[in-house]
Enzyme design. Structure first.
Site, PDB file in Angstrom:
ATOM      1  N   GLY A 208       0.832  -1.197   0.000  1.00 40.75           N
ATOM      2  CA  GLY A 208       0.000   0.000   0.000  1.00 40.75           C
ATOM      3  C   GLY A 208       0.862   1.241   0.000  1.00 40.75           C
TER       4      GLY A 208
ATOM      5  CG  HIS B 163      -0.112   1.091   7.310  1.00 37.81           C
ATOM      6  ND1 HIS B 163       0.916   0.615   8.111  1.00 37.81           N
ATOM      7  CD2 HIS B 163       0.462   1.950   6.444  1.00 37.81           C
ATOM      8  CE1 HIS B 163       2.055   1.190   7.725  1.00 37.81           C
ATOM      9  NE2 HIS B 163       1.810   1.994   6.713  1.00 37.81           N
ATOM     10  CD  GLU B 164      -0.999   2.302   2.904  1.00 39.45           C
ATOM     11  OE1 GLU B 164      -0.602   3.473   2.781  1.00 39.45           O
ATOM     12  OE2 GLU B 164      -0.223   1.349   3.099  1.00 39.45           O
TER      13      GLU B 164
ATOM     14  CB  CYS C 100       5.576   1.973   7.016  1.00 39.37           C
ATOM     15  SG  CYS C 100       5.102   3.461   6.133  1.00 39.37           S
ATOM     16  CG  LEU C 101       6.682   0.848   0.882  1.00 39.79           C
ATOM     17  CD1 LEU C 101       5.982   1.214  -0.414  1.00 39.79           C
ATOM     18  CD2 LEU C 101       7.807  -0.151   0.614  1.00 39.79           C
TER      19      LEU C 101
ATOM     20  CG  HIS D  11       0.552   6.594   5.673  1.00 40.95           C
ATOM     21  ND1 HIS D  11       1.693   7.079   6.270  1.00 40.95           N
ATOM     22  CD2 HIS D  11       0.827   5.301   5.348  1.00 40.95           C
ATOM     23  CE1 HIS D  11       2.619   6.115   6.304  1.00 40.95           C
ATOM     24  NE2 HIS D  11       2.112   5.022   5.756  1.00 40.95           N
TER      25      HIS D  11
ATOM     26  CD  GLN E 240       3.559   5.738   2.524  1.00 42.65           C
ATOM     27  OE1 GLN E 240       2.539   5.204   2.114  1.00 42.65           O
ATOM     28  NE2 GLN E 240       4.593   5.063   2.997  1.00 42.65           N
TER      29      GLN E 240
HETATM   30 NI    NI Z   1       2.966   3.133   5.493  1.00 44.91          NI
END
Ligand code: NI
Length: 151
Positions: free
Chosen positions: A46, A133-134, A91-92, A137, A51
């Site tokens: 995701g 999670h997304e 997380c990226l 963000h 991000q």
């Molecule tokens: Ni993330």
């Protein structure tokens, strides 16, 4: 399509709240296409627009190993949730970090597609975690803030 640079922890933009999308235009479609390519290249499940440095309520996701579950969520909201799960999350934007978080086991989400049409999604397990999670963000919340205490 082009990949965009993923913002990592330490950049204050990750703490900011994203604004709603109002225009379902070429600019949004370009953002979605770039986010899709960026997510797959980074091997993530995701990615939220913040991000890649864009403070708009836009998410792409795919929790399947064979890339068959691609989703685009514009202005997503969790409308109901049930149960709880404790799993390891990453997380990226926080390379190499992980933590056990507490998330609902199932969630129902409403979101607009790239043309502005509202769609309802259901997720359980990993997919439910990913939705949460997304969407976090988009409100400037990082998964480490959801770390389960004492787990
Ligand atoms: Ni993330």
């Amino acid at each position: 399509m082009a990949t965009r640079k993923i913002v990592t922890i330490g950049d204050d933009i990750l703490k900011k709240k994203s604004r709603s999308v109002e225009n379902f235009d070429k600019r949004l479609w370009q953002l979605l296409d770039d986010m899709k390519e960026t997510m797959y290249e980074a091997e993530g499940v995701g990615l939220a627009a913040v991000q890649v440095g864009v403070l708009r309520r836009v998410v792409v996701m795919d929790c399947t190993p064979d890339h068959s579950g691609y989703l685009e969520l514009v202005n997503p909201e969790i409308i109901s949730s049930e149960g709880e799960q404790f799993e390891t999350e990453g997380c990226l934007s926080l390379p190499g970090e992980s933590a056990v978080t507490c998330r609902p086991e199932t969630v129902k989400v409403k979101a607009q597609d790239r043309n502005g049409k509202w769609v309802i999604y259901k997720g359980e397990g990993l997919k439910a975690r990913c939705f949460c999670h997304e969407i976090d963000h988009l409100d400037g919340i990082i998964f480490t803030q959801r770390a389960a205490k004492g787990k």
